[in-house]
Design a protein around this motif. Structure first.
Motif, short mmCIF file in Angstrom:
data_model
loop_
_atom_site.label_atom_id
_atom_site.label_comp_id
_atom_site.label_asym_id
_atom_site.label_seq_id
_atom_site.Cartn_x
_atom_site.Cartn_y
_atom_site.Cartn_z
N PHE A 53 0.81 -1.22 0.00
CA PHE A 53 0.00 0.00 0.00
C PHE A 53 0.85 1.27 0.00
N GLY A 54 2.17 1.13 0.07
CA GLY A 54 3.04 2.30 0.10
C GLY A 54 2.93 3.10 1.37
N LEU A 55 2.79 2.42 2.51
CA LEU A 55 2.59 3.10 3.79
C LEU A 55 3.90 3.16 4.58
N ASN A 56 3.86 3.91 5.68
CA ASN A 56 5.02 4.07 6.55
C ASN A 56 5.01 2.97 7.62
N PRO A 57 6.07 2.15 7.71
CA PRO A 57 6.10 1.09 8.73
C PRO A 57 5.92 1.61 10.15
N GLU A 58 6.27 2.86 10.40
CA GLU A 58 6.14 3.42 11.76
C GLU A 58 4.68 3.54 12.19
N ASP A 59 3.76 3.51 11.22
CA ASP A 59 2.34 3.61 11.56
C ASP A 59 1.78 2.30 12.12
#
Length: 518
Positions: free
Chosen positions: A319-325
């Motif tokens: 999904f192209g998201l930030n792993p920190e989320d």
């Protein structure tokens, strides 16, 4: 496209996922089939009780008859009378590497599947459509095998101690640093068993006074971990964001039962790919809800790590998201990496806490060194750190195989569940008699498949589950598709009417995702 329009640009790519409804006639006939089997089951139990039919199931000895029963006859009713009829479809012993093709030991039963005997014959070159070998790293030759063999000669097979005592090897440290870098998180910890990674770590993260919101189709390891934690558990409908948001709202408004105190923590449990449905979690929406309601997110990437995303880094990469989320990133090495064990990744404070308080860290024996080396070599291959593009090519090949296989099955007229990018492909069988028939007919044609029925699925949703691999060539897939098409005609499995049911109960724009300010 609807998801992109109505959810404020949360999705950066099309998200096509649908579940075609069960035809009414098929549903009725499935219930009738189970009803007939149940009636015959009661008849056979009556005959066993009066010694008309030989009783082969476990029973108490005569001198124990007055004791509290050790074996509950009724609880085993399904096993005795329904499962036993098609038991030959499971536990088939293979005697080779579980790669694109396998060798299987032939067995026969002369007492209706109560016992099996081996004929001594080996069925060669069965196309393996059942193993979780997503990237094809289950192999007996190549860089992974050579590296594991070298480490085996240096370190031996076992460690004979826990990580906290004498079982912390330099290889374990190297693996954890590599996994953290691969996931894009601060720190990671590896465990020797994937199931225990969930069941033993969730109790370390939450306890009494905490709330767990769990997807209704979560894996048994997540369910067990949640129950062992002692936290309150509430279930939301599968991948249904309206259902999840309602539970979050109610939890914050009402607090804990009776006392009305705020929950200490709210933890959302989801999986990346659901292994029975072939569906992918709606992670952008889950993260948006998590931020809005200030809760924590536990993501199980057992089936998605390595199998999804442009670089094989799982559903977050997909999904192209930030792993920190994602607060807790969990996954296993048993599937895409062709090894064993699991990991948890996240902030350094989280991992340091788990090193002390996780039962898996404190009491379980460390991972076997050759297994660790298999994971290190395969992860480096996926990341391209071995100096080749083999890993990248495997990730792309898996994606191509998945889309091709799913498209062809739908064109043939089968009902296929899940997301178009999921390498787990459920083909619906429905009727109980067709579970065993499909598995046997496919094996006759040298195709190894996994069939699944109740209680692992809802009673009218029995299915065959295919798992695609980068090791599958187009010729193998075409051969499998040809045989599946033949068996589908033989067993009349082509139920599809192309009438798709949206997964959510309400329009997408009924959920809002504005993040509240502190």
């Amino acid at each position: 496209i609807n998801h992109i329009v109505h959810n404020g640009g949360l999705y950066k790519r099309p998200f096509n996922e649908a579940f075609e409804e069960t035809p009414m006639l098929v549903a009725v006939l499935t219930y009738v089939g189970y009803g007939v089997l149940t009636l015959f089951g009661y008849l056979r139990d009556f005959m066993r009780q009066w010694k008309i039919e030989k009783c082969q199931n476990a029973t108490e000895r005569e001198e124990q008859k007055d004791f509290v029963p050790l074996y509950q006859d009724f609880e085993n009713f399904y096993n005795r009378n329904l499962y036993m009829r098609i038991r030959d479809s499971w536990n088939r012993p293979i005697c080779s590497v579980p790669g694109a093709k396998v060798d299987m030991m032939e067995r026969v039963s002369h007492d209706y599947n109560w016992t099996f005997t081996y004929t001594g014959r080996v069925i060669k070159d069965i196309i393996n459509m059942g193993s979780y070998n997503y990237l094809g790293f289950a192999q007996k030759t190549g860089a992974c095998q050579e590296a594991a063999a070298k480490v085996l000669s240096q370190y031996g097979a076992g460690v004979c101690s826990t990580r906290q005592e004498m079982g912390n090897l330099d290889k374990h440290e190297e693996l954890e640093k590599l996994v953290a870098r691969f996931l894009g998180v601060e720190s990671a910890m590896a465990y020797g068993m994937g199931f225990a990674t969930n069941s033993m770590n969730i109790p370390a993260l939450v306890g009494k006074g905490c709330l767990i919101l769990s997807d209704e189709l979560n894996h048994a390891s997540l369910v067990l971990g949640a129950r062992l934690s002692g936290a309150t558990i509430r279930i939301f409908k599968h991948n249904n964001m309206q259902s999840l948001e309602k539970l979050l709202k109610d939890a914050i408004v009402h607090g804990q039962p009776r006392t009305r105190r705020p929950w200490k923590k709210i933890l959302i449990l989801v999986e990346g790919i659901y292994s029975m449905e072939g569906s992918i979690v709606r992670l952008p929406e889950v993260i948006a809800l998590k931020k809005k309601y200030k809760s924590y997110l536990y993501l199980d990437e057992a089936h998605s790590i390595g199998a999804l995303g442009p670089s094989g880094r799982g559903v977050v990469d997909y999904f192209g998201l930030n792993p920190e989320d994602v607060d807790v990133m969990m996954g296993t090495f048993t599937k895409s990496f062709g090894a064993a064990g699991g990991y948890i990744g996240g902030k350094k404070e989280l991992i340091d806490y788990l090193r002390t308080y996780s039962h898996s860290a404190a009491y379980a024996t460390s991972m076997s060194p050759p297994v660790v080396e298999q994971i290190i070599t395969s992860v480096k291959c996926i990341m391209g750190e071995d100096g080749t593009t083999v890993g990248e090519a495997r990730v792309q090949q898996l994606a191509e195989n998945t889309r091709y296989f799913r498209r062809r099955l739908k064109e043939m007229g089968f009902i296929i569940y899940g997301n178009e990018d999921s390498p787990v492909v459920p083909l619906m069988l429905y009727m109980p008699a067709k579970i065993g028939a499909f598995g046997r007919e496919m094996l006759k044609r040298n195709i190894g498949v996994v069939v699944v029925g109740f209680p692992a699925t809802p009673i009218i949703e029995s299915r065959a589950r295919f798992c695609l691999s980068a090791a599958h060539t187009k010729e193998m897939l075409d051969t499998a598709l040809k045989e599946i098409n033949e068996v589908g005609d033989l067993l009349q499995l082509k139920y599809s009417r192309r009438r798709l049911v949206p997964l959510l109960d309400r329009p997408f724009d009924e959920t809002t995702y504005e993040e509240t300010e502190d």
